[in-house]
Design an enzyme around this catalytic site. Structure first.
Site, PDB file in Angstrom:
ATOM      1  N   MET A  32      37.950  24.237  18.401  1.00 37.50           N
ATOM      2  CA  MET A  32      39.387  23.804  18.820  1.00 37.50           C
ATOM      3  C   MET A  32      39.381  21.967  18.671  1.00 37.50           C
ATOM      4  SD  MET A  32      42.059  24.602  17.116  1.00 37.50           S
ATOM      5  CE  MET A  32      41.713  26.159  16.372  1.00 37.50           C
ATOM      6  N   GLU A  38      34.995  39.033  39.394  1.00 33.65           N
ATOM      7  CA  GLU A  38      35.818  39.544  38.863  1.00 33.65           C
ATOM      8  C   GLU A  38      37.106  39.575  38.111  1.00 33.65           C
ATOM      9  OE1 GLU A  38      34.529  37.889  41.793  1.00 33.65           O
ATOM     10  OE2 GLU A  38      34.610  39.563  43.394  1.00 33.65           O
ATOM     11  N   PHE A  75      37.463  35.154  57.724  1.00 29.03           N
ATOM     12  CA  PHE A  75      36.090  34.842  56.885  1.00 29.03           C
ATOM     13  C   PHE A  75      36.562  35.587  55.462  1.00 29.03           C
ATOM     14  CE2 PHE A  75      32.793  36.617  54.927  1.00 29.03           C
ATOM     15  CZ  PHE A  75      32.285  35.914  54.382  1.00 29.03           C
ATOM     16  N   GLN A  76      36.512  35.380  54.404  1.00 26.21           N
ATOM     17  CA  GLN A  76      37.326  35.768  53.398  1.00 26.21           C
ATOM     18  C   GLN A  76      38.617  35.580  53.184  1.00 26.21           C
ATOM     19  OE1 GLN A  76      34.824  38.616  51.619  1.00 26.21           O
ATOM     20  NE2 GLN A  76      33.843  36.928  50.757  1.00 26.21           N
ATOM     21  N   LYS A  94      42.916  45.713  55.414  1.00 22.29           N
ATOM     22  CA  LYS A  94      41.647  46.110  55.610  1.00 22.29           C
ATOM     23  C   LYS A  94      41.717  47.895  56.845  1.00 22.29           C
ATOM     24  CE  LYS A  94      36.492  46.635  56.521  1.00 22.29           C
ATOM     25  NZ  LYS A  94      35.413  46.207  56.913  1.00 22.29           N
TER      26      LYS A  94
END
Lengths: 578, 163
Positions: free
Chosen positions: A477, A50, A112-113, A162
């Site tokens: 760097m 993602e 969940f999630q 959802k």
């Protein structure tokens, strides 16, 4: 028309004119993904992580000026986007992130999630919404696009449970939207414009300092007109490169920590400063106490909170950079105020003297590839017309210093947040927006590893990106700072156990080329740029000890630059670090 | 510099956390914050007391105005205004103290709103320094509990914060 929430999401995107969405499916997003199935109009690009989706949407937005769109699932889908959202937020990039959420009945249950998306994204978004009722869905999406793309742009999150995507309602996409607490103005106050014009024309040692706001507002044309009408020197920030063409005679190059000597010295010595769409970031100003001690500042910005935040401002002007510059140009052209031509020509003579120090000069080599040389050759081979994305570190600075951008939206990098891993996925967004263009991702072997999985996305969508990997086997760097300020204790900045990038690229289905000799640099670049079908991963083994110069150490002023390594190769004097 | 800011904000879940989050993220000071719905149910009214230099206060008001949920903002301290705070206080009141505390409550024009054999529960409103003075006047060891509402403010005269 009666639609489900999921269908409303997809239809709203179409009605908003969105042609491309970057995303990754998951449980809570399944209704929306079902609505994406077998439809035409919105193209979904499946990334491999993602974070890649957010950077790709961000790159798309930076290159096109349109709002980038991301679609992810709840929980880890959301947490993986945070780096990308914060990157866009720091650089004021318009983006809408649609995040699926667990059903409303489960919110707050540690389902969940489940993650508190509105809470976790709040500090790095321009605004965010949780949609609890399907009847609010279309209007909320409309608001999100309006907020993301207007005023000072930025990312907006819309969190959609959802069950909301399953419910149905009558669909109508709002034509326009009004938000009572949000009405960004575009025009500058006329009294302030005339004060600014007067002050500008009185300048004996003037400078024009511009940032990303010029690019975002499409003000490059009028900026050039203002620069030419006044005949004043102009410098760009890292985010503002391409604001004035690099080969413009009035252009002094980039300013700041790794800016040119002439840009920083002119900033330090100026008496009148016109700052447009720039925010006096610490990497630009160095030590604020030593910053432009004699300057009277005119600051143009769309965000009132940017004005007077770090530096005292004589003439604040709130407005869109393009509109305000047009107003200023008009006022300057009409003014009959006499100018101090003698002082101005002395100022230019001084600037030319600074320029003659050639602060970007470097010693090239026949033996080992100098990174600066690769960037210069890239410019030559692409005629300066490529889109160049970058990651963060030395290679980013070299690309900024040596590519020489001729126009806006060609230089795509994470300036504010400094996100390693940005380069490759953002190149995906740019290449999808401009399939025919040359898109080069200038990166390093440390940065590119951070989102390397997106090579798979590049294969799936046949994106012929040119990866220019400046491989010095160090986090360059970090190593540079350790050399200068930590007595060469290279703590964990060495890249051990690197993959064979040629084989790695090949295993993803791309072309990999290793380049070890300076004489082979140009040929490799030409071959890669000519190949319109394939992604080329060019692994340049570069000088391990090369440092980015010039440099202002943290805590120093613009007039205290380190120009070159000293003759015995020792590091610049130790300085207190910020 | 102490400043009292009055805000009208969208009566939405999350508006309060945006404002509180802004103060903590940018390191601004909150001395007190009060919030409640208004006669217009889509709006909440908030009073924030903060401290900072002139530059910091300017940043605070600009950053607050930038929040989409902030509809109007007024710096009450810029003009004549009234501030009030509510104090609820429980104190041990036994024997001779009982009369003494009652007299003190009368002097400060407070009210005793609950009584049992051992304690008084007292209500007092006023500017913050008056409440401080009252609390200081009570024997510290006898105070069970102090509840203060934080400041609510309103401008004097016809200056008003409304849509």
């Amino acid at each position: 028309m009666e639609l489900t929430g999921a269908q409303i999401v997809v239809q709203s995107l179409k009605d908003e004119g969105v042609d491309i969405v970057f995303g990754y499916p998951g449980g809570a997003a399944l209704h929306i993904y079902d609505a994406l199935y077998n439809q035409e109009g919105v193209r979904h690009i499946l990334v491999r992580h993602e974070q890649g989706a957010t950077h790709a949407a961000d790159g798309y937005a930076r290159a096109t000026g349109k709002t980038g769109v991301v679609l992810v699932t709840s929980g880890p889908g959301v947490t993986n986007t945070i780096t990308g959202i914060a990157t866009a937020y720091m650089d004021s990039i318009p983006m809408v992130i649609l995040t699926a959420q667990v059903p409303t009945s489960l919110i707050g249950d540690d389902a969940f999630q489940e993650v508190d998306t509105v809470g976790i994204t709040r500090p790095c978004v321009k605004h965010n919404f949780l949609v609890r009722d399907v009847k609010d869905l279309a209007l909320t999406i409309k608001k999100a696009f309006f907020i993301a793309s207007s005023g000072r742009p930025g990312p907006v999150v819309v969190d959609i449970p959802k069950d909301v995507t399953a419910e149905t309602t009558r669909y109508q996409y709002p034509k326009d939207v009004r938000i009572r607490s949000y009405a960004p103005g575009r025009k500058g106050h006329s009294k302030q414009i005339s004060r600014a014009a007067k002050l500008l024309l009185s300048g004996k040692r003037p400078i024009i300092y511009t940032g990303g706001g010029i690019i975002l507002s499409g003000a490059t044309g009028v900026l050039a007109a203002v620069v030419e009408a006044l005949g004043y020197p102009c410098t760009n920030t890292l985010m503002g490169l391409g604001g004035l063409p690099a080969d413009h005679p009035r252009f002094l190059g980039m300013l700041g920590m790794h800016g040119t000597y002439e840009a920083n010295m002119a900033m330090h010595g100026c008496d009148v400063m016109l700052a447009v769409g720039a925010r006096f970031d610490d990497r630009v100003t160095g030590d604020l106490k030593k910053f432009s001690p004699n300057a009277q500042v005119i600051h143009v910005d769309i965000d009132p909170a940017s004005i007077g935040k770090n530096v005292r401002v004589e003439v604040p002007i709130v407005g869109d950079a393009k509109v305000v510059l047009e107003q200023l140009l008009d006022a300057i052209t009409k003014s009959k105020a006499p100018r101090d031509e003698e002082s101005l020509s002395r100022w230019w003579a001084q600037i030319d003297e600074w320029r003659s120090r050639d602060s970007l000069g470097y010693v090239n080599s026949d033996e080992v590839i100098k990174p600066q040389f690769v960037i210069q050759k890239l410019h030559e081979v692409t005629q300066g017309e490529a889109f160049v994305t970058s990651d963060v570190g030395q290679h980013q600075m070299w690309a900024a210093q040596y590519y020489g951008f001729g126009g806006p939206r060609r230089w795509i990098n994470s300036g504010g947040l400094g996100t390693m891993g940005f380069g490759l996925p953002s190149a995906i967004g740019v290449q999808l927006a401009y399939p025919e263009a040359t898109v080069a991702c200038v990166t390093g072997e440390a940065s590119v590893m951070m989102c390397i999985q997106e090579l798979s996305t590049c294969k799936q969508y046949d994106l012929p990106i040119k990866i220019v990997n400046l491989n010095n086997r160090y986090m360059g760097m970090v190593r540079q700072w350790q050399e200068f300020f930590y007595d060469r204790r290279y703590s964990h900045s060495y890249m051990d156990s690197l993959p064979d990038f040629v084989e790695l690229a090949t295993s993803f289905g791309h072309v990999g080329v290793r380049v070890e000799k300076p004489a082979d640099v140009e040929g490799a670049l030409r071959e890669a740029v000519a190949a319109k079908e394939n992604l080329f991963f060019l692994d340049f083994l570069t000088d391990q000890t090369e440092n980015v110069y010039p440099m202002i150490a943290a805590g120093a002023g613009h007039n205290e630059m380190e120009l070159k390594p000293s003759a015995d190769g020792s590091a610049p004097a130790e300085r207190e670090l910020a | 510099m102490r400043r009292t800011l009055s805000l009208l904000v969208e009566n939405e879940p999350g508006a309060l956390s945006r404002i509180a989050g802004l103060f903590s993220a940018r390191g601004y000071n909150i001395e007190s914050l009060t919030v409640a719905p208004t006669e217009d149910e889509s709006l909440s009214r908030m009073t924030i007391v903060t401290r900072g230099s002139e530059e910091i206060i300017e940043q605070i008001t600009k950053q607050l105005n930038k929040l989409i949920d902030v509809v109007r903002l007024l710096d009450l301290t810029e003009g004549r205004h009234i501030e009030r705070e509510l104090l609820l206080l429980k104190v041990r009141a036994q024997g001779a103290d009982r009369e003494e505390i009652k007299r003190l409550v009368d002097i400060f024009r407070g009210r005793i709103i609950d009584v049992d054999e051992e304690t008084y529960t007292i209500e007092l409103t006023g500017p913050g320094d008056k409440l401080d003075a009252f609390v200081d006047a009570l024997p510290a060891a006898e105070i069970y509990e102090v509840v203060r509402s934080g400041v609510s403010g309103i401008a004097r005269g016809d200056r008003a914060l409304r849509l």
